[in-house]
Design a protein around this motif. Structure first.
Motif, PDB file in Angstrom:
ATOM      1  N   ALA A  10      48.818  49.009  54.546  1.00  0.00           N
ATOM      2  CA  ALA A  10      47.402  49.354  54.704  1.00  0.00           C
ATOM      3  C   ALA A  10      46.588  48.889  53.497  1.00  0.00           C
ATOM      4  O   ALA A  10      45.450  48.421  53.636  1.00  0.00           O
ATOM      5  CB  ALA A  10      47.245  50.859  54.904  1.00  0.00           C
ATOM      6  N   VAL A  11      47.170  49.004  52.310  1.00  0.00           N
ATOM      7  CA  VAL A  11      46.496  48.569  51.081  1.00  0.00           C
ATOM      8  C   VAL A  11      46.358  47.053  51.072  1.00  0.00           C
ATOM      9  O   VAL A  11      45.303  46.507  50.725  1.00  0.00           O
ATOM     10  CB  VAL A  11      47.266  49.058  49.840  1.00  0.00           C
ATOM     11  N   ALA A  12      47.424  46.357  51.449  1.00  0.00           N
ATOM     12  CA  ALA A  12      47.384  44.890  51.479  1.00  0.00           C
ATOM     13  C   ALA A  12      46.306  44.400  52.437  1.00  0.00           C
ATOM     14  O   ALA A  12      45.541  43.481  52.126  1.00  0.00           O
ATOM     15  CB  ALA A  12      48.746  44.337  51.892  1.00  0.00           C
ATOM     16  N   ARG A  13      46.221  45.007  53.610  1.00  0.00           N
ATOM     17  CA  ARG A  13      45.213  44.586  54.572  1.00  0.00           C
ATOM     18  C   ARG A  13      43.803  44.868  54.061  1.00  0.00           C
ATOM     19  O   ARG A  13      42.878  44.080  54.282  1.00  0.00           O
ATOM     20  CB  ARG A  13      45.447  45.291  55.905  1.00  0.00           C
ATOM     21  N   ASP A  14      43.631  45.986  53.374  1.00  0.00           N
ATOM     22  CA  ASP A  14      42.324  46.312  52.812  1.00  0.00           C
ATOM     23  C   ASP A  14      41.922  45.282  51.768  1.00  0.00           C
ATOM     24  O   ASP A  14      40.800  44.749  51.793  1.00  0.00           O
ATOM     25  CB  ASP A  14      42.370  47.713  52.197  1.00  0.00           C
ATOM     26  N   LEU A  15      42.822  44.967  50.848  1.00  0.00           N
ATOM     27  CA  LEU A  15      42.499  44.061  49.751  1.00  0.00           C
ATOM     28  C   LEU A  15      42.366  42.615  50.222  1.00  0.00           C
ATOM     29  O   LEU A  15      41.386  41.935  49.897  1.00  0.00           O
ATOM     30  CB  LEU A  15      43.573  44.160  48.667  1.00  0.00           C
ATOM     31  N   PHE A  16      43.323  42.128  50.986  1.00  0.00           N
ATOM     32  CA  PHE A  16      43.277  40.737  51.443  1.00  0.00           C
ATOM     33  C   PHE A  16      42.171  40.523  52.468  1.00  0.00           C
ATOM     34  O   PHE A  16      41.617  39.429  52.571  1.00  0.00           O
ATOM     35  CB  PHE A  16      44.623  40.324  52.030  1.00  0.00           C
ATOM     36  N   GLY A  17      41.829  41.576  53.229  1.00  0.00           N
ATOM     37  CA  GLY A  17      40.776  41.428  54.222  1.00  0.00           C
ATOM     38  C   GLY A  17      39.419  41.157  53.620  1.00  0.00           C
ATOM     39  O   GLY A  17      38.536  40.593  54.281  1.00  0.00           O
TER      40      GLY A  17
END
Length: 206
Positions: free
Chosen positions: A127-134
């Motif tokens: 969830a964190v990766a998707r938030d940051l990379f998004g």
């Protein structure tokens, strides 16, 4: 598997991949950050861990990374300068100098208290990766700095992990080709920080 704008004669055929692997092709080259952004946004599972394709650290750190994430970390960053890290390879004086200059800029222009933002080994909760990379704007080799700025602004828990550098023979970073672009990206990130676009949050050491 992300094909970052390969020429037709160099493109990887989907038939050569295992059946469960999804192949995504970029029409044009977006850079390492852009390729990772596409891959992360298509990832499944609870965690995302990535490293350079030539495995300079092997896959030995992965179990420890997953343990750190399961213990409450949001982001794990490999740190070649961590006191417990080990390196078997020698780095030339020019690359050492460029690394020192880049780290100085990271500390002073971006206010990031990390000694090795460019280490090619990192892990995230999905969830964190998707938030940051998004929300990623920088897709060149300086993308790591933007991700860490966004992570601190959001208050994510960041933990440094020691790594064992086995080799560094096939680095795709060329000082002549990539350094000018990275400096431009760093200047843009510094401006955004000073203008309030990216405000640093909390840091949790490991």
């Amino acid at each position: 598997m992300v094909d970052d704008g390969s020429r037709e004669e160099e493109a990887l055929a989907a038939s050569l991949l295992p059946a469960e692997v999804v192949l995504v092709r970029h029409e044009r080259n977006l850079g390492k950050g852009g390729a990772l952004r596409t891959g992360v946004l298509r990832a499944r599972g609870k965690h995302v861990v990535f490293t350079d394709s030539d495995l300079p650290f092997s896959l030995d750190p992965v179990p420890a990374t997953l343990c750190i994430l399961r213990d409450g970390a949001d982001v794990v960053i490999g740190d070649r300068l961590h006191p417990e890290s080990v390196a078997r390879v020698e780095v030339g004086p020019l690359r050492r100098l460029s690394s020192a200059v880049y780290t100085w800029m990271v500390h002073h222009a971006l206010d990031l208290p990390f000694s090795d933002t460019q280490c090619g080994y990192k892990g995230y909760r999905l969830a964190v990766a998707r938030d940051l990379f998004g929300s990623l704007r920088v897709t060149s080799f300086a993308f790591d700095a933007e991700l860490l700025m966004r992570a601190r602004r959001a208050g994510y828990r960041i933990v440094r992990q020691p790594v064992h550098l086995v080799h560094n023979d096939d680095s795709s970073v060329s000082l002549a080709r990539h350094a000018p672009g990275m400096l431009v990206d760093m200047a843009a990130l510094a401006w955004r920080r000073w203008s309030g676009d990216l405000r640093p949050g909390r840091l949790h050491g490991g």
